[in-house]
Design a protein around this motif. Structure first.
Motif, short mmCIF file in Angstrom:
data_model
loop_
_atom_site.label_atom_id
_atom_site.label_comp_id
_atom_site.label_asym_id
_atom_site.label_seq_id
_atom_site.Cartn_x
_atom_site.Cartn_y
_atom_site.Cartn_z
N PRO A 1 0.89 -1.36 -0.09
CA PRO A 1 -0.26 -0.08 -0.17
C PRO A 1 0.77 1.21 0.61
O PRO A 1 1.45 1.71 0.35
N ARG A 2 0.30 2.26 -0.72
CA ARG A 2 1.07 3.32 -0.98
C ARG A 2 0.03 4.70 -0.93
O ARG A 2 -1.33 4.44 -1.07
N ARG B 1 9.31 2.55 -2.11
CA ARG B 1 9.03 2.85 -0.33
C ARG B 1 8.51 3.58 -0.07
O ARG B 1 7.85 4.39 0.37
N GLN B 2 9.41 5.12 -0.50
CA GLN B 2 9.34 6.18 -0.87
C GLN B 2 9.47 6.70 -1.68
O GLN B 2 9.72 6.56 -2.74
N ALA B 3 8.66 7.86 -1.72
CA ALA B 3 8.41 9.31 -3.46
C ALA B 3 8.95 10.22 -2.72
O ALA B 3 8.29 11.22 -1.71
N LEU B 4 10.24 10.75 -3.18
CA LEU B 4 10.88 12.39 -3.65
C LEU B 4 9.30 12.93 -3.68
O LEU B 4 9.01 13.48 -4.93
N ARG C 1 11.49 16.57 -0.01
CA ARG C 1 10.94 15.38 1.28
C ARG C 1 10.67 14.22 0.59
O ARG C 1 10.51 13.93 -0.55
N TRP C 2 11.94 13.21 1.85
CA TRP C 2 11.99 12.31 1.33
C TRP C 2 11.41 11.56 2.69
O TRP C 2 12.35 10.88 3.51
N GLY C 3 10.58 10.69 2.64
CA GLY C 3 10.26 10.55 4.33
C GLY C 3 10.20 11.61 5.12
O GLY C 3 9.62 12.39 5.17
N SER C 4 11.01 11.09 5.97
CA SER C 4 11.27 12.29 7.39
C SER C 4 12.68 13.25 7.05
O SER C 4 12.58 14.47 7.73
N TRP C 5 13.13 12.70 5.96
CA TRP C 5 14.05 13.64 5.81
C TRP C 5 13.24 15.38 5.03
O TRP C 5 12.78 14.61 3.80
#
Length: 675
Positions: free
Chosen positions: A256-257, A291-294, A307-311
């Protein structure tokens, strides 16, 4: 598993747009089946540039993907229709005010809508929210509140600050949702942060998350708590092997995303691969999304942060320029490649496929049926009954719309005589394709024909069907050809082309320019909003004009409809055998559809235009233009029209009444020739 039948792409989201782009660039990969895209509008907005549109950085054209043009390039039929439901057990997609579509394969990319709320204008669907923002004023003293402090709400409120540098703005968050760094950005932008429990009675925009369209809940498909369709890793709907789903309306159960344009774009290639495989009966390929999206989020200045996740990095002008470069490159990928200079122009369709006037007239003369042409013929033995026949190769790839346009065009001959339509018979030639696909084309075409007849209280009383013996075009719906015999009656003497008198005013009922707009569409030169506007005009039945002109009917002396030979060609028919008349035309008063004159200036014209230009000879004699004509106006005068306007000649008193109350515009007058 069967590999035949219709493939329907429901919705014009990013995944489907990329599938179409792939098939346009590599047609050998397109499935051999008939393929249809259904979307409620002819364009789709690229979500990555919507904040820039809200901010006033981009114009709507810069982020609108022209789905109709993209389908043309990909060999896919395009239907502009609203989807209202789905019955997967019967493989049936329901459409508003149209027959349902039966499919063998269905791919759903219908986007999402904002979660319902008691307050606020939902940001999705975008058409409504953009219209709301357009109605808001920068000087309004009331603060506008954006409800929802996620990435979407944050980007929207910062875009609004750029749009309205001075207006009071608020962003509503869940308590503690925004970290101190983001709050500082908002403080510098003079955007007040408020909590969920604060009262607000002013205008607000809802950005609190999305869910699948409401009609999905009644379709019996497996859905997650946000009404998104559950699929496997092959993007196939769980428990429904002939259905696929992607984009914001879908979620992969095992991966899921959140709904995001990033994953919708990434899903384009695996969706295309699996649709191609399914249609060929081959194994599908699973897809593992990242898993993550920029996320690149624009600020209220020429800066953005990543933003990349919490970064998080920024805001920075470099990231802003990177975002703009990525967005513009994405949109540039949907532009039609430049046509080779020596490429032969494609033959125009609709009434532009009419035989030129010279060979037609010569042939009629040789068999002894020449003379004064009229729009409809009175039946021998009953002068109240009139009959006409018309038809043309499919103008558009939507068989329902093509049926409607053909019927409107054919009925126009009777309206031009002042007669009401009572019945019609159709001859429909279908392409050589599988029988189920022929049946679908026939159902849609007949329904389009009946939509016009029903509005007039007329009936479709019979007809014939045939199968073409030529290879079917791509898409096959362009191989449908309809000929309609239309019957009508009038208890009063019909209007004739030949009744023109000195002193008559010339009135026209709608703009010109359909020929060049459709010619331009074949090369990608016509703007989507211009073609949409022309189609909206063409789709409107002109039978209501008969009731409008009834009070002044006795003062109407001649009438015709402007079709394949253009305004000047049909005006010449009215002047035939009228040596004592001169027509004075006001070129500035002749209406044109948006974009038509611009296309003429760029050298675009219909393939029938060169033969129609022989009608320019009338300008050296009985037709006089009040102004020196531009090249574009000269081309407009001979542009072939499908579902064109009525051209009416009436007394000046009747003209004054009609131009005051209706769509009629006066474009000239008739006078006795001098000398």
């Amino acid at each position: 598993m069967s590999t035949g039948g219709l493939l329907v792409l429901a919705g014009g989201g990013h995944s489907h747009a990329l599938v179409l782009k792939r098939w346009a660039m590599k047609p050998e990969q397109r499935p051999k089946q008939s393929i249809v895209l259904v979307n409620r509008t002819s364009t789709a907005l690229y979500s990555g540039m919507v904040p820039g549109l809200i901010a006033g950085i981009y114009s709507p054209d810069e982020l609108a993907i022209d789905l109709r043009q993209l389908c043309d390039r990909a060999g896919v039929a395009f239907l502009e229709a609203e989807i209202t439901g789905l019955t997967p057990q019967q493989n049936c997609l329901r459409l508003r005010d149209r027959p349902e579509l039966h499919f063998a394969w269905l791919s759903l990319d219908v986007g999402a809508v904002s979660r319902p709320s008691a307050t606020g204008i939902p940001i999705k669907p975008l058409e409504a929210s953009l219209a709301f923002l357009k109605s808001e004023e920068a000087s309004d003293p009331r603060p506008l509140r954006v409800i929802g402090a996620g990435a979407a709400g944050l980007e929207v409120v910062l875009a609004l600050r750029r749009r309205w540098p001075q207006r009071a703005l608020q962003l509503q968050q869940r308590s503690g949702q925004l970290d101190p760094a983001l709050q500082q950005v908002l403080q510098r932008a003079r955007i007040a942060v408020v909590n969920d429990d604060s009262h607000h009675s002013g205008p607000s925009l809802l950005c609190t998350g999305s869910q699948g369209p409401a009609w999905l809940a009644t379709a019996g498909l497996p859905l997650d708590p946000d009404s998104r369709i559950r699929t496997d890793r092959c993007l196939r709907v769980e428990g429904h092997p002939s259905l696929f789903a992607s984009g914001d309306c879908a979620v992969i159960s095992a991966a899921p995303r959140p709904a995001s344009g990033v994953w919708a774009v990434r899903a384009g290639r695996p969706l295309a691969t699996n649709l191609e495989a399914a249609c060929q009966g081959q194994p599908l390929r699973p897809w593992q999304p990242q898993r993550q999206a920029l996320q690149l989020i624009g600020s209220h200045e020429d800066a953005a942060w990543a933003r990349w996740g919490s970064w998080r990095l920024g805001p920075s002008p470099l990231i802003w320029r990177l975002k703009q470069r990525i967005d513009r490159a994405f949109m540039a990928g949907f532009q039609r490649p430049t046509t080779m200079p020596d490429a032969a122009p494609m033959a125009c369709r609709g009434c532009a496929a009419k035989l030129p006037a010279q060979p037609l007239g010569a042939a009629l003369e040789r068999v002894g049926v020449g003379g004064q042409p009229e729009d409809a013929a009175r039946l021998p033995g009953n002068q109240e009954l009139l009959q006409s026949m018309d038809g043309f190769p499919a103008l558009v790839s939507d068989p329902w719309l093509n049926g409607r346009l053909t019927a409107l065009h054919a009925c126009s001959d009777l309206w031009a005589c002042g007669a009401e339509v009572s019945s019609a018979m159709a001859t429909i030639t279908l392409p050589m394709i599988p029988a189920n696909d022929q049946q679908e084309l026939l159902v849609q075409t007949l329904a389009g024909l009946r939509s016009v007849l029903n509005e007039q209280g007329a009936e479709l009383i019979g007809g014939h069907t045939m199968e073409s013996r030529s290879a079917a075009p791509v898409p096959a719906s362009l191989g449908v050809q309809v000929t309609l015999t239309v019957n009508g009656s009038s208890s009063k003497p019909p209007w004739l082309k030949s009744g023109l008198r000195p002193g008559d005013a010339l009135l026209i009922s709608r703009p010109l320019g359909t020929g060049v707009l459709f010619a331009g569409a074949m090369s990608g030169a016509t703007k989507a909003p211009d073609l949409d506007a022309a189609l909206r005009g063409m789709e409107c039945s002109q039978h209501t004009l008969l009731q409008q002109v009834e009070p002044v009917r006795k003062d109407i002396h001649a009438c015709t409809d402007i079709t394949g030979f253009g305004l000047l060609g049909h005006l010449g028919e009215m002047l035939q055998n009228k040596p004592g008349l001169t027509i004075h035309l006001d070129g500035l008063a002749i209406p044109a559809y948006a974009g038509a004159l611009e296309l003429f200036e760029r050298g675009v014209s219909s393939t029938l235009a060169p033969s129609n230009r022989t009608a320019w000879r009338w300008l050296a004699g009985p037709v006089q233009l009040e102004q020196h004509p531009s090249a574009a106006l000269l081309e407009l005068l001979v542009d072939p029209q499908t579902c064109g306007p009525l051209l009416l000649a009436c007394s000046s008193e009747a003209a004054a009444q009609l131009t005051q109350n209706g769509p009629w515009l006066q474009i000239g007058s008739a006078a006795a020739a001098h000398g």
